[in-house]
Design an enzyme around this catalytic site. Structure first.
Site, PDB file in Angstrom:
ATOM      1  N   MET A  25       0.665  -1.136  -0.056  1.00 16.19           N
ATOM      2  CA  MET A  25      -0.555  -0.170   0.200  1.00 16.19           C
ATOM      3  C   MET A  25       1.346   1.201  -0.360  1.00 16.19           C
ATOM      4  SD  MET A  25      -3.065  -0.768   2.352  1.00 16.19           S
ATOM      5  CE  MET A  25      -2.055  -1.712   3.882  1.00 16.19           C
ATOM      6  N   GLU A  26       0.441   2.008  -1.043  1.00 15.72           N
ATOM      7  CA  GLU A  26       1.567   3.352  -1.165  1.00 15.72           C
ATOM      8  C   GLU A  26       1.462   4.016  -0.919  1.00 15.72           C
ATOM      9  OE1 GLU A  26       2.272   6.982  -4.109  1.00 15.72           O
ATOM     10  OE2 GLU A  26       0.450   5.842  -4.267  1.00 15.72           O
ATOM     11  N   ARG A  50      -5.327  -3.083   4.195  1.00  6.29           N
ATOM     12  CA  ARG A  50      -6.065  -2.495   5.094  1.00  6.29           C
ATOM     13  C   ARG A  50      -6.822  -3.253   6.461  1.00  6.29           C
ATOM     14  NH1 ARG A  50     -11.102  -0.179   2.407  1.00  6.29           N
ATOM     15  NH2 ARG A  50     -10.740  -2.527   1.574  1.00  6.29           N
ATOM     16  N   GLN A  70       8.587  -4.223  -5.842  1.00  9.58           N
ATOM     17  CA  GLN A  70       7.031  -4.456  -6.866  1.00  9.58           C
ATOM     18  C   GLN A  70       7.350  -2.934  -7.218  1.00  9.58           C
ATOM     19  OE1 GLN A  70       3.065  -2.077  -5.773  1.00  9.58           O
ATOM     20  NE2 GLN A  70       2.366  -4.006  -5.573  1.00  9.58           N
ATOM     21  N   LYS A 102       0.533  -8.462  -9.730  1.00  8.73           N
ATOM     22  CA  LYS A 102      -1.185  -8.364  -8.739  1.00  8.73           C
ATOM     23  C   LYS A 102      -1.478  -7.463  -9.867  1.00  8.73           C
ATOM     24  CE  LYS A 102      -3.745  -6.240  -4.521  1.00  8.73           C
ATOM     25  NZ  LYS A 102      -3.151  -4.959  -3.560  1.00  8.73           N
ATOM     26  N   ASN A 113      -7.538 -11.530  -2.424  1.00 17.47           N
ATOM     27  CA  ASN A 113      -7.374 -10.018  -1.842  1.00 17.47           C
ATOM     28  C   ASN A 113      -8.927  -9.361  -1.729  1.00 17.47           C
ATOM     29  OD1 ASN A 113      -5.667  -6.917  -2.875  1.00 17.47           O
ATOM     30  ND2 ASN A 113      -5.685  -7.921  -1.107  1.00 17.47           N
ATOM     31  N   GLY A 114      -8.885  -8.508  -0.938  1.00 15.73           N
ATOM     32  CA  GLY A 114     -10.278  -7.616  -0.992  1.00 15.73           C
ATOM     33  C   GLY A 114     -11.010  -7.588  -0.031  1.00 15.73           C
ATOM     34  N   GLU A 115     -11.149  -7.077   0.876  1.00 10.93           N
ATOM     35  CA  GLU A 115     -12.228  -6.951   2.036  1.00 10.93           C
ATOM     36  C   GLU A 115     -12.388  -8.124   2.493  1.00 10.93           C
ATOM     37  OE1 GLU A 115     -14.657  -4.206   2.877  1.00 10.93           O
ATOM     38  OE2 GLU A 115     -13.575  -3.657   0.944  1.00 10.93           O
ATOM     39  N   CYS A 118      -2.740  -0.486  -9.387  1.00 12.33           N
ATOM     40  CA  CYS A 118      -3.126   0.580  -8.255  1.00 12.33           C
ATOM     41  C   CYS A 118      -4.385   1.357  -8.578  1.00 12.33           C
ATOM     42  CB  CYS A 118      -1.823   1.549  -8.223  1.00 12.33           C
ATOM     43  SG  CYS A 118      -1.375   2.930  -7.680  1.00 12.33           S
TER      44      CYS A 118
END
Length: 228
Positions: A8-9, A224, A68, A139, A199-201, A98
């Site tokens: 995560m940038e 997150r 990455q 990704k 990935n995700g949620e 991204c």
């Protein structure tokens, strides 16, 4: 089962990687993206975003950290992938997910999901440039505005020689709004034979179990949810 820490940038820098991996449970970290435009970057650029390269490319608690790359030009991504591996990165990860507007405007990240052939050319160039014993991973999201190319893009990345594919189960347009469409990862799995990571949620253990059931993936990437 493996758990990967998402790149995560501006959030998951080396200090955050150190803190989270000390807590335990992570098998691999991926750095914030190294932006590649039209040149071979100096070593200091890689060390800045991945100071773990000075320590065998592992966090202080011993978790591997993979560099990455983000960009649009296959030849320059290949050149910089070579550098990353020469400096000690355990393989190279490619960012096609991204959603940032500034990145997408300069033709990086998720906007490349509109260009299946470009995805293939980038992965192929990097795979050819990196030693065979070093993994090339990528990704993606399910698409830019819609999911119409999700399977086609995954097939192209597979055929180009990627060793693993992380799928964030939303499009760029969907951003980070719930839900994540984990069932789409299962659709992709039916068309590719490389390991997939969902990935995700994923916020709680219950989410992780539901994601595994719907996606068919054993391995997960947390972003997150890990911070929360």
């Amino acid at each position: 089962m493996r758990i990967l820490l998402a790149p995560m940038e501006g959030v998951v820098d080396h200090l955050m990687r150190d803190m989270l991996t000390r807590v335990g449970g992570f098998d691999l970290c991926v750095t914030e993206f190294v932006r590649v435009v039209d040149q071979k970057l100096p070593h200091k650029t890689f060390y800045k975003l991945c100071p773990e390269l000075h320590n065998g490319s592992v966090t202080p608690s011993g978790v591997p950290v993979r560099v990455q790359l983000l960009g649009q030009h296959p030849e320059w991504l290949a050149e910089n992938a070579q550098t990353a591996v020469e400096l000690g990165s355990p393989g190279v990860d490619l960012n096609f997910g991204c959603p940032a507007k500034t990145v997408n405007k300069s033709k990086g990240g998720a906007v490349l999901l509109k260009e299946t052939e470009t995805l293939y050319n980038i992965v192929k160039a990097v795979r050819d440039a990196v030693p065979a014993d070093q993994p090339v991973t990528a990704k993606i999201r399910l698409g830019f505005e819609d999911k119409s190319l999700a399977i086609e893009n995954a097939i192209a990345i597979t055929e180009a020689g990627a060793d693993q594919l992380v799928v964030h189960a939303r499009t760029k347009t969907e951003g980070y709004k719930p839900p994540a469409y984990w069932d789409w990862i299962a659709k992709i799995r039916a068309h590719t034979n490389i390991p997939l990571v969902a990935n995700g949620e994923i916020w709680h253990a219950e989410d992780a179990l539901r994601c595994q059931a719907q996606s068919g993936c054993t391995d997960l990437m947390l972003g997150r949810g890990a911070l929360a």
